[in-house]
Design a protein around this motif. Structure first.
Motif, mmCIF file in Angstrom:
data_model
loop_
_atom_site.group_PDB
_atom_site.id
_atom_site.type_symbol
_atom_site.label_atom_id
_atom_site.label_comp_id
_atom_site.label_asym_id
_atom_site.label_seq_id
_atom_site.Cartn_x
_atom_site.Cartn_y
_atom_site.Cartn_z
ATOM 1 N N ASP A 40 71.434 67.686 -38.911
ATOM 2 C CA ASP A 40 72.792 67.618 -38.361
ATOM 3 C C ASP A 40 73.831 68.156 -39.340
ATOM 4 O O ASP A 40 74.705 68.927 -38.978
ATOM 5 N N ARG A 41 73.672 67.726 -40.603
ATOM 6 C CA ARG A 41 74.625 68.184 -41.619
ATOM 7 C C ARG A 41 74.559 69.710 -41.757
ATOM 8 O O ARG A 41 75.560 70.404 -41.829
ATOM 9 N N LEU A 42 73.329 70.197 -41.755
ATOM 10 C CA LEU A 42 73.107 71.634 -41.904
ATOM 11 C C LEU A 42 73.766 72.403 -40.759
ATOM 12 O O LEU A 42 74.429 73.418 -40.960
ATOM 13 N N PHE A 73 74.042 73.579 -30.716
ATOM 14 C CA PHE A 73 74.454 74.663 -31.604
ATOM 15 C C PHE A 73 74.226 76.014 -30.921
ATOM 16 O O PHE A 73 75.107 76.874 -30.902
ATOM 17 N N LEU A 74 73.047 76.170 -30.350
ATOM 18 C CA LEU A 74 72.733 77.448 -29.699
ATOM 19 C C LEU A 74 73.697 77.723 -28.547
ATOM 20 O O LEU A 74 74.164 78.848 -28.367
ATOM 21 N N SER A 75 74.036 76.681 -27.775
ATOM 22 C CA SER A 75 74.918 76.930 -26.637
ATOM 23 C C SER A 75 76.330 77.243 -27.118
ATOM 24 O O SER A 75 77.040 78.046 -26.518
ATOM 25 N N ASN A 76 76.715 76.615 -28.231
ATOM 26 C CA ASN A 76 78.043 76.934 -28.779
ATOM 27 C C ASN A 76 78.145 78.388 -29.202
ATOM 28 O O ASN A 76 79.113 79.067 -28.890
ATOM 29 N N ILE A 77 77.131 78.829 -29.948
ATOM 30 C CA ILE A 77 77.222 80.219 -30.413
ATOM 31 C C ILE A 77 77.034 81.186 -29.253
ATOM 32 O O ILE A 77 77.494 82.311 -29.286
ATOM 33 N N LEU A 78 76.379 80.699 -28.198
ATOM 34 C CA LEU A 78 76.210 81.547 -27.022
ATOM 35 C C LEU A 78 77.565 81.844 -26.380
ATOM 36 O O LEU A 78 77.780 82.908 -25.805
ATOM 37 N N ARG A 79 78.474 80.892 -26.509
ATOM 38 C CA ARG A 79 79.778 81.080 -25.883
ATOM 39 C C ARG A 79 80.685 81.983 -26.710
ATOM 40 O O ARG A 79 81.657 82.520 -26.213
ATOM 41 N N GLU A 80 80.362 82.131 -28.001
ATOM 42 C CA GLU A 80 81.235 82.945 -28.845
ATOM 43 C C GLU A 80 80.971 84.437 -28.651
ATOM 44 O O GLU A 80 80.011 84.828 -27.996
ATOM 45 N N GLU A 81 81.821 85.230 -29.295
ATOM 46 C CA GLU A 81 81.675 86.684 -29.190
ATOM 47 C C GLU A 81 80.350 87.138 -29.799
ATOM 48 O O GLU A 81 79.858 86.525 -30.740
ATOM 49 N N GLY A 82 79.794 88.201 -29.282
ATOM 50 C CA GLY A 82 78.582 88.723 -29.894
ATOM 51 C C GLY A 82 78.021 89.856 -29.076
ATOM 52 O O GLY A 82 78.287 89.976 -27.880
ATOM 53 N N GLY A 83 77.215 90.703 -29.739
ATOM 54 C CA GLY A 83 76.626 91.847 -29.053
ATOM 55 C C GLY A 83 75.406 91.438 -28.247
ATOM 56 O O GLY A 83 74.985 90.279 -28.261
ATOM 57 N N PHE A 84 74.843 92.421 -27.559
ATOM 58 C CA PHE A 84 73.731 92.147 -26.653
ATOM 59 C C PHE A 84 72.512 91.572 -27.382
ATOM 60 O O PHE A 84 71.941 90.558 -26.971
ATOM 61 N N GLU A 85 72.116 92.224 -28.505
ATOM 62 C CA GLU A 85 70.914 91.794 -29.208
ATOM 63 C C GLU A 85 71.030 90.341 -29.661
ATOM 64 O O GLU A 85 70.078 89.562 -29.587
ATOM 65 N N TYR A 86 72.204 90.007 -30.143
ATOM 66 C CA TYR A 86 72.447 88.649 -30.633
ATOM 67 C C TYR A 86 72.349 87.652 -29.484
ATOM 68 O O TYR A 86 71.644 86.638 -29.554
ATOM 69 N N LYS A 87 73.039 87.962 -28.373
ATOM 70 C CA LYS A 87 73.011 87.076 -27.209
ATOM 71 C C LYS A 87 71.587 86.949 -26.673
ATOM 72 O O LYS A 87 71.158 85.878 -26.261
ATOM 73 N N LYS A 88 70.878 88.050 -26.688
ATOM 74 C CA LYS A 88 69.509 88.026 -26.184
ATOM 75 C C LYS A 88 68.651 87.125 -27.067
ATOM 76 O O LYS A 88 67.836 86.349 -26.561
ATOM 77 N N ALA A 89 68.858 87.200 -28.390
ATOM 78 C CA ALA A 89 68.089 86.343 -29.299
ATOM 79 C C ALA A 89 68.365 84.875 -28.989
ATOM 80 O O ALA A 89 67.453 84.039 -28.991
ATOM 81 N N ILE A 90 69.636 84.544 -28.702
ATOM 82 C CA ILE A 90 69.973 83.149 -28.410
ATOM 83 C C ILE A 90 69.313 82.713 -27.099
ATOM 84 O O ILE A 90 68.683 81.662 -27.020
ATOM 85 N N VAL A 91 69.480 83.555 -26.065
ATOM 86 C CA VAL A 91 68.908 83.210 -24.757
ATOM 87 C C VAL A 91 67.396 83.044 -24.876
ATOM 88 O O VAL A 91 66.821 82.067 -24.391
#
Lengths: 184, 921
Positions: free
Chosen positions: B362-364, B404-422
């Motif tokens: 959690d801290r991390l 955490f993953l869903s939060n970063i999913l909502r932020e700005e990012g390119g396709f490759e990054y979003k695809k990695a999260i999904v």
């Protein structure tokens, strides 16, 4: 032993040394590795490396990054950017040591005004310095004082009488004495 | 000091100022004539050399003539006594890299300098001469070089030693004679001489294990002064440890004390080299690791980025194998998350994610959240992947990691990054049941505002499969139906398909789904409307067609096992008629054989420049023809039941038909009948006749299909056959052959030869081939062939039928499940020595090719530097027997590869056969 352990068992190797200006243009470069066989491959490498490192501040301490499976260590001063590239497996501190040697020797030889203009005006010194630093990829000398000494000796006309020496020649003579004492 | 090369420009502010402004190669070459002046002006000449060096440095290329001219005039400068000029001459000679005959011009001057009293001349002349010389000259100067190695001036000694290091690559026999002198130089008091001498001595003796061992033991007692030499010694020591590791299983590791002692050296580079060497010891124990980790931990808080980077990179590697050993550094590591240098920060985070324990997650996460906003996408992807593996490691922490993953999913990012999260969320949903519901909702929220059509459709598809299995499927409907309102046609169509899956699986939802689907009937896109109509019909939404639930489910959820390209082609060829299109006749093979346009039979051969005639694609026409003939429609059954009579086949059909028949069998029933190999070239490229062969393997037969191309416009070949000599293939007997009636220029044709072989037996053999034909001259102007022809032959290369030909490459999606579902009774395990190999990867590939099986789960890729590897293969062997293979490779010091081969199959005889392939291969 050749093969998978080769890089770890062998002598440290420098793949290239670059001195670029504030726009990423060449001031002096030297490639020792055939990883970049053509001039256009080299220019492409310089361009993308410069773009990648542009934002970081490498003025006080040398910075480091991984680039195309190579380690690149770099340091900047004024409008000059010094780079050294080595293999993925290389001891980072050895490479940093070589870069520091080049950097400090240049500072000594250019009397601490290291910028593009000064470097271009004394390009012969820069070339000689790189020549004494690394020989075909093998580290030749990294001590800045010895390096500067080796280069300075050769840029002095020993036959000229003291009275006819310009101030810079006199400085060089002084430096030579310094070096001789260091070499002993 | 050197003077400015051109008149100084006093305006320092002017940005474009350069002493080389407007420099031109032609002008500089002109200037270089000053070298030829009887009275040499050293300063002027130095300046010109600098300009030449500048041009070369900027990438300017000198022509051979220009380089030679410059080189010759430069050699004149040896007359000058000016030290500075001489130094520049040395540099430019190296840059011009003169040819062997030019070198002779400077040899004597350089040899004179080599014996000069001035140290600088000696040192530089050695370096230049060794750089440009070839072996013959080397014997002449060898005496001087040996002297130079032990010269009292360190610069001279180093120059000779470094030259020796380079010369060892080209003329090792000469350099090896210097070992006495080099040995002496290792004892030099000058730091760099010691370094260069040690490097050269090791290279001379590197193949003599005993000598390296002796070298290391004598030097590790402490006579090395230079830090660089000490680093070398550490490397050589690790090598000795590695090679002697096998015979000292117990007790203390030899030389470990030396490495550990180096951790207290005053030079950082030595400390680091030793620490790194310790972490890389084979089977390093935690007791051995501790002191190394301690010094690396100190480096983590250094003010120098290079030191921090080196330390964190090494610790990152240690964390992969010994995560516990690195946990002590976690606090220092955490402070590196905010490091200015993003490479260091990323390495720190990924290390922490590997070493982190459940309580620190959690801290991390909190720290990483702050960090994510200011790094580049490429680093973010690394972090996302690390978090995914962390979550799989600590499934209980799925909530915070998923958040955490869903939060970063909502932020700005390119396709490759979003695809990695999904992708990561999808994997977590699959592997951690508790994470399913929240994960699906996160994905639903993401598609509400997703700019990537690809990701939207992928998620919708995934929702359709996983959504109906959740406790409350109805809550997803809204998200999905919203897509039908708000998105582009592709996503809308995807959403319709997803909706219907909910309807098919859950009866209570059916009425609601029908309402929604009916609304889609008014969509302005054809595909969306079509899908809605189709699904309403299949689900019985309009009461017209009612099918059983299983069929519908199979239709909706089953995967299409036909390559889309093939389906598309078949659909294009389908012409509206009485008979409806039958998807079962669409070929399933993935590779489509490139077959150039074939002329319709009976048509006059066309010569040079004749316009292509006939229907656009005869082959397609034939395919249609074949599939319309009732006998061919039942190809599979026919051939499976009846023994294959090739004499009859060859007698009845023409070559093109035979080609198509074989193609059909292969496409429709590969597993039952046999398989066809990829084409093997039997001729060199650019020869008169290009021939390759495809091997069709059947239970009791082998058919060679020779694809021939005539590349001579002035020739027409007739009655083309291949005469096959099977004397080196004892189990094969020729039963039939089919000549190709005519082979015009540039229009490929086939000829066939069929062999009988023992039924169900993987017989092997070698066949030699001779192309025989009647050649007729063609008049290029009319394209008409002469009436009379001459018989001729053309030797082709040999062809082999190997064991791998009987193996069909068929992958399995989950190897482990497949392996465990096979009975262990038919497992056969044995070990093999593969002898010395270039690398592990090479050995792995060789075995894969030998067996001709399909590598599974990407295990054919061998990570570099690994000492062992496991490779998983699957396939179907002759007789329709499924085979799974688990290969475990290990490599030892001198590159001897050993392999453990475990085979499971449905038939123990086949398991034994696989072992035989390896044993005899």
């Amino acid at each position: 032993m050749s093969g998978i352990f080769s890089s770890r068992d062998s002598c440290p190797e420098v793949k290239n040394i670059l001195i670029l200006d504030s726009e990423g243009k060449r001031v002096a470069v030297k490639y020792y590795s055939d990883e970049w066989p053509t001039n256009s491959a080299r220019l492409a490498f310089e361009k993308s490396l410069f773009a990648k490192t542009l934002k970081s501040n490498a003025r006080t301490e040398a910075e480091i990054t991984m680039f195309d499976s190579n380690i690149v260590i770099y340091k900047s001063v004024q409008d000059l950017h010094f780079f050294i590239t080595g293999g993925d497996d290389e001891n980072e501190l050895i490479l940093a040591n070589v870069l520091q040697g080049l950097f400090d020797a240049t500072a000594l030889l250019l009397r601490n005004t290291i910028d593009k203009r000064e470097a271009l005006e004394n390009l012969d010194i820069i070339f000689l310095c790189i020549d004494e630093l690394v020989d075909q990829g093998t580290i030749l000398e990294t001590d800045a004082n010895i390096l500067a000494g080796k280069v300075a000796i050769q840029n002095m006309d020993v036959s000229a009488p003291l009275s006819e020496q310009t101030i810079s020649q006199a400085l060089a003579t002084a430096r030579e004495h310094l070096t001789k004492s260091l070499l002993k | 000091m050197a003077q400015p090369l051109v008149k100084k420009d006093d305006d320092r502010d002017e940005e474009e100022y350069s002493p080389f402004l407007g420099i031109e190669k032609g002008a500089v070459l002109q200037e270089a004539r000053v070298f030829n002046d009887p009275q040499i002006d050293p300063r002027r000449c130095s300046q010109v050399i600098t300009k030449l060096l500048y041009l070369l440095n900027q990438g300017e290329v000198f022509t051979k003539v220009e380089a030679t001219e410059v080189f010759f005039s430069v050699t004149k400068l040896f007359q000058s006594k000016d030290i500075g000029l001489r130094r520049m001459v040395y540099v430019i000679i190296k840059e011009l890299s003169p040819s062997a005959d030019e070198v002779i011009i400077v040899t004597s001057s350089l040899m004179k300098d080599m014996t000069s009293k001035t140290d600088m001349y000696r040192a530089n002349a050695i370096r230049v001469l060794c750089r440009i010389t070839d072996g013959t000259l080397l014997t002449q100067i060898e005496r001087y070089l040996k002297q130079a190695i032990v010269d009292k001036n360190p610069v001279v000694a180093s120059a000779a030693l470094v030259s020796g290091i380079h010369l060892l690559q080209t003329t090792p026999e000469i350099v090896k004679r210097w070992s006495n002198e080099v040995q002496e130089a290792v004892q030099s008091r000058a730091a760099l001489v010691q370094f260069h001498a040690l490097a050269l001595l090791h290279q001379i003796r590197q193949n003599d294990r005993l000598a390296v061992n002796k070298l290391v033991s004598s030097l590790s007692r402490g006579s090395v002064r230079s830090p660089l030499a000490q680093c070398l010694l550490i490397r050589y020591t690790s090598q000795v440890i590695r090679e002697s590791a096998n015979n000292t299983q117990t007790g203390d590791r030899p030389f470990y004390d030396f490495l550990e002692g180096c951790l207290r050296h005053k030079a950082e580079m030595v400390i680091f080299e030793a620490a790194r060497a310790i972490t890389e010891l084979n089977g390093v124990t935690s007791r051995e690791l501790t002191p190394a980790i301690t010094v690396l931990q100190l480096f983590l808080s250094s003010s120098k980025p290079v030191l921090r980077f080196a330390a964190v990179r090494t610790l990152n590697k240690v964390a992969m194998t010994h995560p516990m050993a690195v946990t002590n550094c976690n606090i220092d590591m955490e402070s590196l998350i905010s490091d200015q240098n993003r490479s260091i920060a990323t390495l720190a985070i990924t290390t922490l994610l590997k070493t982190g324990n459940e309580s620190s997650v959690d801290r991390l996460m909190k720290q990483i959240t702050n960090f994510m906003s200011d790094i580049a996408d490429e680093f973010k992807i690394v972090v996302v992947e690390a978090i995914r593996s962390l979550c799989l490691k600590f499934p209980l922490k799925h909530r915070s990691l998923m958040n955490f993953l869903s939060n970063i999913l909502r932020e700005e990012g390119g396709f490759e990054y979003k695809k990695a999260i999904v992708d990561s969320i999808v994997i977590l949903i699959r592997d951690i049941p508790e994470a399913k519901e929240s994960g699906l909702l996160h994905l639903c929220e993401f598609i509400e505002d997703c700019e990537f059509t690809y990701l939207s459709t992928q998620i919708l598809h995934f929702l359709g499969i996983e959504g109906p299995k959740t406790s409350d499927p109805s809550k997803y409907i809204r998200y999905i139906y919203n897509r039908v309102h708000l998105e582009n046609a592709t996503v809308r169509a995807g959403a319709v398909s997803t909706l219907v899956k909910f309807g098919a699986m859950i009866d209570e939802l059916k009425p609601r789904i029908f309402v929604l689907l009916r609304r889609c009937l008014f969509d302005n896109d054809d595909e969306v409307r079509d899908r809605a109509t189709l699904y309403l019909k299949t689900l019985g939404g309009d009461g017209a067609v009612v099918q059983t639930g299983e069929d519908v489910k199979e239709f909706l959820f089953g995967s299409l096992d036909i390559p889309l390209v093939n389906l598309e082609n078949s659909l294009k060829n389908y012409e509206p008629s009485e008979e409806s299109f039958d998807i079962n006749y669409v070929p399933k093979e993935v590779k489509t054989q490139p077959l150039a346009e074939t002329k319709a039979p009976g048509k006059k051969p066309t010569g040079l420049g004749a316009p292509p005639a006939g229907p656009p694609s005869t082959v397609d026409a034939y395919e249609k023809l074949l599939s319309s003939i009732p006998e061919f429609a039942n190809f599979g059954k026919l051939f499976k039941v009846l023994p294959f009579d090739f004499s009859m086949l060859f007698h009845t059909y023409n070559t093109l038909e035979i080609f198509l028949i074989l193609k059909f069998i292969n496409a429709l029933f590969p597993i039952f009948i046999g398989q066809s190999s990829a084409p093997v070239e039997l001729t060199e490229a650019e020869t008169e006749y290009a021939v390759n062969v495809v091997k069709h393997i059947f239970d009791g037969h082998v058919v060679f299909q020779y694809n021939c191309t005539n590349t001579i416009p002035e020739q027409l070949l007739e009655n083309v056959t291949v005469i096959v000599d099977a004397s080196e293939a004892e189990e094969f007997a020729e039963v039939a052959s089919k000549p190709l009636r005519s082979l015009p220029y540039d229009s490929p044709g086939q000829t066939f030869v069929a062999f009988e072989k023992p039924e169900g037996v993987p017989a092997v053999g070698k066949f030699s081939n001779m192309l025989r034909f009647i050649v007729k001259e063609v008049d290029p102007s009319t394209g008409e062939a002469e009436d009379d022809g001459v018989e001729d032959e053309y030797q082709l290369e040999d062809l082999e039928v190997v064991a791998a030909d009987y193996m069909l490459k068929v992958g399995v999606s989950n190897f482990r499940t497949a392996w465990e579902s096979m009975v262990a009774d038919c497992e056969r395990v044995d070990e093999y020595g593969l002898g010395p190999r270039d690398s592990l990867a090479e050995a792995v590939n060789a075995v894969i090719n030998l067996l001709g099986m399909q590598p599974c789960e990407g295990t054919e890729v061998v990570p570099s530097n690994s000492r062992s590897h496991t490779c998983l293969l699957s396939g179907v062997y002759i007789g329709n027997v499924k085979v799974l293979v688990r290969l475990q490779f290990g490599i030892d010091g001198p590159k001897d590869v050993a392999m453990k081969l475990a085979v499971r199959s449905e038939d123990e005889a086949v398991s034994d056969a696989i072992h035989e392939i390896v044993a005899s291969g």
